[in-house]
Design an enzyme around this catalytic site. Structure first.
Site, PDB file in Angstrom:
ATOM      1  CB  CYS A  88      -0.923  -0.009   1.216  1.00 17.74           C
ATOM      2  SG  CYS A  88      -2.327   1.086   0.998  1.00 17.74           S
ATOM      3  CG  ASP A 108      -4.315  -0.683  10.034  1.00 17.69           C
ATOM      4  OD1 ASP A 108      -3.201  -1.080  10.434  1.00 17.69           O
ATOM      5  OD2 ASP A 108      -4.456   0.320   9.330  1.00 17.69           O
TER       6      ASP A 108
HETATM    7  O1  LIG Z   1      -0.805   4.504   4.516  1.00 20.09           O
HETATM    8  C1  LIG Z   1      -1.406   5.522   4.869  1.00 20.09           C
HETATM    9  O2  LIG Z   1      -0.832   6.610   4.946  1.00 20.09           O
HETATM   10  C2  LIG Z   1      -2.864   5.453   5.203  1.00 20.09           C
HETATM   11  C3  LIG Z   1      -3.558   6.619   5.379  1.00 20.09           C
HETATM   12  C4  LIG Z   1      -4.891   6.584   5.681  1.00 20.09           C
HETATM   13  C5  LIG Z   1      -5.546   5.391   5.828  1.00 20.09           C
HETATM   14  C6  LIG Z   1      -4.855   4.205   5.663  1.00 20.09           C
HETATM   15  C7  LIG Z   1      -3.518   4.213   5.353  1.00 20.09           C
HETATM   16  N1  LIG Z   1      -2.783   3.059   5.176  1.00 20.09           N
HETATM   17  C8  LIG Z   1      -3.200   1.779   5.566  1.00 20.09           C
HETATM   18  O3  LIG Z   1      -2.563   1.448   6.782  1.00 20.09           O
HETATM   19  C9  LIG Z   1      -2.118   0.099   6.733  1.00 20.09           C
HETATM   20  C10 LIG Z   1      -0.632   0.037   6.705  1.00 20.09           C
HETATM   21  O4  LIG Z   1      -0.134   0.416   7.905  1.00 20.09           O
HETATM   22  P1  LIG Z   1       1.441   0.405   8.219  1.00 20.09           P
HETATM   23  O5  LIG Z   1       1.974   1.686   7.719  1.00 20.09           O
HETATM   24  O6  LIG Z   1       2.037  -0.765   7.475  1.00 20.09           O
HETATM   25  O7  LIG Z   1       1.492   0.268   9.690  1.00 20.09           O
HETATM   26  C11 LIG Z   1      -2.644  -0.476   5.452  1.00 20.09           C
HETATM   27  O8  LIG Z   1      -3.906  -1.053   5.658  1.00 20.09           O
HETATM   28  C12 LIG Z   1      -2.772   0.729   4.571  1.00 20.09           C
HETATM   29  O9  LIG Z   1      -3.766   0.524   3.587  1.00 20.09           O
END
Ligand SMILES: O=C(O)c1ccccc1N[C@@H]1O[C@H](COP(=O)(O)O)[C@@H](O)[C@H]1O
Length: 201
Positions: free
Chosen positions: A6, A124
């Site tokens: 992502c 998450d």
């Molecule tokens: O990645 C972002 O900046 C984000 C922003 C807003 C909503 C979701 C986002 N990412 C999601 O978060 C997890 C990844 O988290 P990590 O950085 O690996 O701890 C994943 O589901 C992304 O889609």
């Protein structure tokens, strides 16, 4: 193991993600160090082969705004991140993309995939996209069902262990495959996919 990478922002991020064999790629369309605009997202989505799921990721906007943005990008799925109610999923149900319900794990969280009409569920950390690890052993008290992905602080170093504890259908990562906030590290993208599939070093 289904793997989603992502927060991709560049053509080379997309090229490498496809080379790794990732199953899904995510593009963040709302406020984030990884945010890209709809026009760039549409161009990147067009580079992705049909067998890789393209996902628009949003947080903090209305369902109507999210649906409109996702339509413009041509993604095949929209990830609603946060506390979107069941009504938001109903509102988007007729649009030509699947829905991903992304939520932190709380005492009242409905962890049945499809409970809000979504195709995929994502569990998450409380602070999405932060890279912060959370106590995934809590999943044992309230085990998700169906096609659900684990996210939150995963990395090439931790993903295999997290999979063995949480037993998800898939995994999702952003921070753990970056060299600095918002900048993808292509080597770590490759390492993550290998590790998630049990082929790490
Ligand atoms: O990645 C972002 O900046 C984000 C922003 C807003 C909503 C979701 C986002 N990412 C999601 O978060 C997890 C990844 O988290 P990590 O950085 O690996 O701890 C994943 O589901 C992304 O889609």
């Amino acid at each position: 193991m289904f793997v989603k990478l992502c927060g991709l922002r560049t053509e080379s991020d997309v090229t490498v993600a496809i080379e790794t064999g990732a199953d899904a790629v995510g593009f963040v369309l709302t406020s984030s160090p990884r945010q890209i605009d709809v026009d760039l997202a549409a161009r990147l989505v067009a580079e992705v082969p049909a067998d890789v799921l393209t996902v628009a990721v949003v947080r903090g906007i209305t369902a109507a705004e999210a649906g409109e943005m996702a339509l413009k990008t041509g993604v095949r799925a929209l990830q609603l991140h946060g506390d979107y109610p069941r009504e938001s999923f109903d509102e988007l149900a007729e649009l030509p993309f699947g829905l991903v319900r992304a939520t932190a794990l709380g005492p009242e969280t409905d962890v049945r995939t499809g409970a809000f009409g979504e195709e995929l569920l994502l569990i998450d950390s409380p602070v999405a996209g932060s890279g912060e690890q959370w106590d995934i052993t809590r999943l044992a008290e309230n085990p998700p069902t169906g096609k659900w992905m684990l996210a939150g602080g995963l990395s090439p170093e931790t993903v295999a262990g997290a999979i063995s504890v949480a037993r998800p259908w898939g995994v999702d990562v952003s921070s753990g495959i970056e060299s600095s906030r918002g900048v993808k590290d292509h080597g770590r993208m490759r390492e993550f996919v290998l590790a998630a599939r049990g082929q790490g070093l």
